[in-house]
Design a protein around this motif. Structure first.
Motif, PDB file in Angstrom:
ATOM      1  N   TRP A  94       0.814  -1.216   0.000  1.00  0.00           N
ATOM      2  CA  TRP A  94       0.000   0.000   0.000  1.00  0.00           C
ATOM      3  C   TRP A  94       0.851   1.271   0.000  1.00  0.00           C
ATOM      4  CZ3 TRP A  94      -3.431  -2.130   4.526  1.00  0.00           C
ATOM      5  CH2 TRP A  94      -4.223  -3.176   4.046  1.00  0.00           C
ATOM      6  N   TRP A 141      -8.654  -7.644 -14.486  1.00  0.00           N
ATOM      7  CA  TRP A 141      -8.829  -6.508 -13.568  1.00  0.00           C
ATOM      8  C   TRP A 141     -10.317  -6.238 -13.379  1.00  0.00           C
ATOM      9  CZ3 TRP A 141      -5.294  -1.597 -14.186  1.00  0.00           C
ATOM     10  CH2 TRP A 141      -5.640  -0.632 -13.223  1.00  0.00           C
ATOM     11  N   SER A 195     -13.308  -6.227 -10.226  1.00  0.00           N
ATOM     12  CA  SER A 195     -14.310  -5.194  -9.959  1.00  0.00           C
ATOM     13  C   SER A 195     -15.702  -5.801  -9.844  1.00  0.00           C
ATOM     14  CB  SER A 195     -14.307  -4.143 -11.081  1.00  0.00           C
ATOM     15  OG  SER A 195     -13.154  -3.348 -11.046  1.00  0.00           O
ATOM     16  N   ASN A 221     -12.793  -0.842  -4.251  1.00  0.00           N
ATOM     17  CA  ASN A 221     -12.227  -1.855  -5.136  1.00  0.00           C
ATOM     18  C   ASN A 221     -13.062  -2.041  -6.401  1.00  0.00           C
ATOM     19  OD1 ASN A 221      -9.927  -2.491  -3.699  1.00  0.00           O
ATOM     20  ND2 ASN A 221     -10.893  -4.128  -2.530  1.00  0.00           N
ATOM     21  N   ASP A 270     -13.252  -0.744  -9.485  1.00  0.00           N
ATOM     22  CA  ASP A 270     -12.564   0.127 -10.437  1.00  0.00           C
ATOM     23  C   ASP A 270     -13.341   0.217 -11.748  1.00  0.00           C
ATOM     24  OD1 ASP A 270     -10.519   0.686  -8.717  1.00  0.00           O
ATOM     25  OD2 ASP A 270      -9.113  -0.752  -9.576  1.00  0.00           O
ATOM     26  N   VAL A 324      -3.459   5.090 -12.477  1.00  0.00           N
ATOM     27  CA  VAL A 324      -4.184   4.531 -11.333  1.00  0.00           C
ATOM     28  C   VAL A 324      -3.457   4.932 -10.062  1.00  0.00           C
ATOM     29  CG1 VAL A 324      -2.874   2.354 -11.316  1.00  0.00           C
ATOM     30  CG2 VAL A 324      -5.262   2.370 -10.509  1.00  0.00           C
ATOM     31  N   TYR A 338      -2.156   2.573  -4.423  1.00  0.00           N
ATOM     32  CA  TYR A 338      -2.725   1.443  -3.676  1.00  0.00           C
ATOM     33  C   TYR A 338      -3.000   0.273  -4.616  1.00  0.00           C
ATOM     34  CZ  TYR A 338      -6.252  -1.313  -1.144  1.00  0.00           C
ATOM     35  OH  TYR A 338      -6.961  -2.343  -0.575  1.00  0.00           O
ATOM     36  N   ARG A 339      -3.682   0.574  -5.719  1.00  0.00           N
ATOM     37  CA  ARG A 339      -3.998  -0.500  -6.662  1.00  0.00           C
ATOM     38  C   ARG A 339      -2.748  -0.963  -7.408  1.00  0.00           C
ATOM     39  NH1 ARG A 339      -7.390  -1.927  -5.404  1.00  0.00           N
ATOM     40  NH2 ARG A 339      -9.310  -0.992  -6.211  1.00  0.00           N
ATOM     41  N   GLY A 399      -5.917  -4.763  -2.803  1.00  0.00           N
ATOM     42  CA  GLY A 399      -7.122  -5.400  -3.316  1.00  0.00           C
ATOM     43  C   GLY A 399      -6.878  -6.745  -3.961  1.00  0.00           C
ATOM     44  N   PHE A 423      -5.593  -7.639  -6.886  1.00  0.00           N
ATOM     45  CA  PHE A 423      -5.979  -7.750  -8.286  1.00  0.00           C
ATOM     46  C   PHE A 423      -4.878  -8.478  -9.066  1.00  0.00           C
ATOM     47  CE2 PHE A 423      -9.100  -4.986  -6.879  1.00  0.00           C
ATOM     48  CZ  PHE A 423      -9.945  -4.513  -7.879  1.00  0.00           C
TER      49      PHE A 423
END
Length: 660
Positions: free
Chosen positions: A213, A475, A479, A504, A506, A557, A560-561, A566, A568
């Motif tokens: 993160w 991805w 979502s 989360n 997206d 983006v 964090y992502r 999350g 992903f």
């Protein structure tokens, strides 16, 4: 952490890192002596110090440490034998936290962080680090906690002795970032009126996911250990060093696993199984324990009395809306104290508040409000997240517009390759999780920096990743976890949304696609492929043509992502091709200024109708939302959507029975 180490040395007289069962000068404790001990907790304050709603710029009695402080004073008056702890996610979240961070470490070094001034005034005994403490970097964190008149603990985060060893997360216990635990000695009044020494050990934990993160702040500098492994290593040491009570302060939620995964984010349930722990004071999930429905029907979890696997446990919500309390009754058997009874309580705040604490925050609070009121221009239409998971919405669109604009500038200057198509991904952050008012609702007309706080609530920085078309589809499959699987031809309305966090969900701007909700999820919340044949994401197109699965794309983006937040697939930090220190909110502000200058002071947000939901034949779904006039206006524009009832909690329930 030199600044923190200097502060810690000054506390050594009050905090015993190693001590015996009683002080050498105390009178012997008679067998059968009993004493009451109260331990209080705050958690996830997120820099909400005064009762003030920075989104709407008005006072509130729903949250804020000034209101929690009134409960702390009352609880201390009831029981003088007390300890007060905070469980982290303290310095980031509100606009006040952002204002202080913007002043930098020099300001905090000179004046102390205002939150630490408030905590010192309230005489906290111990603080635990949360994951958001790292959002502003290690130097700012160091300066902040150096201003505390109490120790900070965390048993599973360490300095890396070299960049090469930073990734060896499961090895070694040397070089802790702060003390793994402390043992605090206090002379308490026993039931018979005598003074007796009691030693309470506090051990802290934080989510190992900080390495993803806040990768840009931590990579190569710190390393983490698993929370349960850290507890198993340190708790016996605390007992051996004379702790009469051992209290765990995990900045971690409550979750059951078929098999516990090392480095789990939510580990409170598993920590309850570590021998030698007397209490758990947890947080991170912004839930109430005992009490939240999220903790109903879990095995070995008493959600009425507040026990997890037989261990008293408490989690007092977020933003200071509750105070957590665990009361112990101890008895001395001639050699050691033992717990003969314990009771757990969560107390809600009220209109009552500590005006002295509020006055201590006045200068920074006023500076924060002034910052928020800086005008940026005029919005031609309202920007909201009210139905941001039902159809494309203006809040996410504005974020994506700003991110793409910034990344296009990088392509123009050659910092990003100009021959790759550029997309952007963002989520509707405020979507009713906290309350019925927890939605982005920026009215048309003048907008300010305060409006951007409403739009984007995290201090994320902007990054750019490079992925293939096939990876982009995966991805979007993540979502799609926002939705439950919907059955065809059901007579009753079915719940639409899962418990998947809206941050989360997206939306990838620049692609078009639809979600088929008749299909089961392809992935678990942890990013594990669980249904290999299932596909919820269909008809993915770029510029009107079916997406080329092998073509490479750039996606703007948040960090964090990009860093793996999350879980992903394809997003674990290795696909990052550009990192910037620019916060996304700063990018949005710069975008708004530029566009209003280009357009005579006006900013238009044109929502791209690029994704939709496909419901099975004959299915009706229901969900709850905001009940404002603005929401009613938007609801009228969504085919097949109708309001069915209004709840006492301020939410409105809607039903949707045709494809929007």
């Amino acid at each position: 952490m030199k600044k923190y180490q200097v502060m810690l040395a000054a506390l050594a007289a009050a905090v015993l890192a190693a001590c015996g069962g009683q002080s050498p000068t105390a009178e012997p404790i008679a067998a059968g002596t009993q004493v009451q001990v109260r331990i209080m907790e705050t958690t996830d304050l997120h820099a909400y110090m005064v009762g003030y709603d920075y989104f709407r710029q008005q006072p509130t009695a729903s949250y804020g440490l000034a209101h929690t402080a009134a409960l702390i004073h009352a609880a201390r008056a009831e029981q003088p034998n007390n300890f007060l702890v905070d469980n982290g996610d303290l310095i980031q979240g509100s606009a006040l936290g952002d204002w202080v961070a913007a002043q930098g470490s020099a300001y905090v070094d000179q004046y102390r962080h205002p939150i630490m001034r408030a905590f010192n005034y309230l005489q906290y005994d111990v603080g635990n680090l949360g994951n958001h403490e790292f959002n502003f970097g290690l130097e700012f964190l160091e300066s902040t906690i150096a201003g505390a008149d109490f120790p900070y603990v965390s048993a599973n985060v360490f300095w890396a002795d070299s960049a090469e060893n930073a990734g060896k997360q499961s090895q070694g216990w040397d070089n802790p970032l702060v003390e793994p635990y402390v043992i605090v000695r206090k002379e308490l009044v026993a039931d018979d009126g005598t003074l007796v020494p009691v030693h309470v050990g506090f051990i802290g934990f934080l989510p190992p996911q900080i390495m993803r993160w806040d990768q840009q702040h931590l990579e190569g500098q710190v390393r983490v250990r698993d929370m349960v492994a850290a507890a198993e290593y340190y708790v016996p040491k605390m007992r051996a060093q004379g702790a009469d009570l051992v209290v765990a302060i995990p900045h971690s939620g409550l979750r059951l696993y078929d098999t516990y995964p090392e480095f789990a984010e939510q580990a409170t349930y598993q920590l309850a199984g570590v021998s030698g722990l007397d209490a758990l004071m947890f947080g991170h999930q912004h839930q109430l324990f005992p009490g939240s429905a999220a903790y109903d029907d879990l095995p070995e979890v008493d959600n009425e009395r507040g026990f997890v696997r037989g261990v008293p446990a408490v989690s007092p919500g977020y933003w200071g809306d509750y105070l957590g309390i665990i009361d112990f009754h101890l008895e001395y058997d001639g050699t050691a104290w033992s717990v003969i009874n314990s009771q757990v309580e969560v107390r809600p705040i009220s209109e009552a508040k500590d005006t002295r604490l509020e006055a201590m925050m006045a200068a920074e609070h006023e500076a924060t409000v002034a910052m928020l009121n800086e005008p940026l221009g005029e919005l031609e239409t309202a920007v909201t997240s009210l139905f941001g998971r039902i159809r494309p919405g203006s809040a996410v669109q504005m974020i994506n517009d700003a991110q793409r604009w910034f990344a296009e500038g990088l392509q123009a200057t050659g910092e990003l390759p100009s021959d790759l198509p550029l997309l952007s991904a963002a989520a509707p952050f405020r979507n009713g999780f906290q309350s019925a008012d927890d939605y982005t609702m920026i009215a048309a007309g003048e907008f300010t920096l305060g409006s951007l706080v409403d739009l984007y609530v995290y201090p994320n920085t902007l990054q750019v990743v490079e992925l293939t078309g096939a990876q982009l589809i995966e991805w979007l499959e993540m979502s799609a976890l926002a939705y439950r699987t919907i059955r065809a031809n059901e007579a009753e309305a079915q719940e639409l949304f899962s418990r998947y966090p809206s941050f989360n969900f997206d939306v990838i701007d620049g692609l078009s696609y639809r979600f088929d909700l008749s299909q089961p999820p392809r992935y678990s919340n942890q990013g594990k492929l669980i249904n290999t044949q299932s596909r919820r994401v269909h008809d993915v197109r770029y510029q009107g043509e079916p997406i080329d699965l092998e073509r490479k794309f750039l996606v703007a983006v948040n960090n964090y992502r990009a860093g793996g937040g999350g879980n992903f697939p394809g997003l674990d930090g290795r696909s990052i091709v550009y990192s910037t220190g620019e916060e996304v909110r700063q990018v949005i502000a710069a975008y708004a200024r530029a566009k209003t200058l280009e357009n005579n002071g006006n900013l238009a947000v044109a929502v791209a109708d690029n994704w939709s939901l496909k419901l099975p034949e004959g299915a009706t779904v229901r969900f709850r939302g905001n009940g404002s006039e603005l929401a009613a206006e938007e609801a009228q524009k969504i085919p097949g959507l109708r309001e069915v009832r209004r709840g006492d909690d301020g939410f409105v329930w809607y039903e949707l029975n045709v494809q929007p």
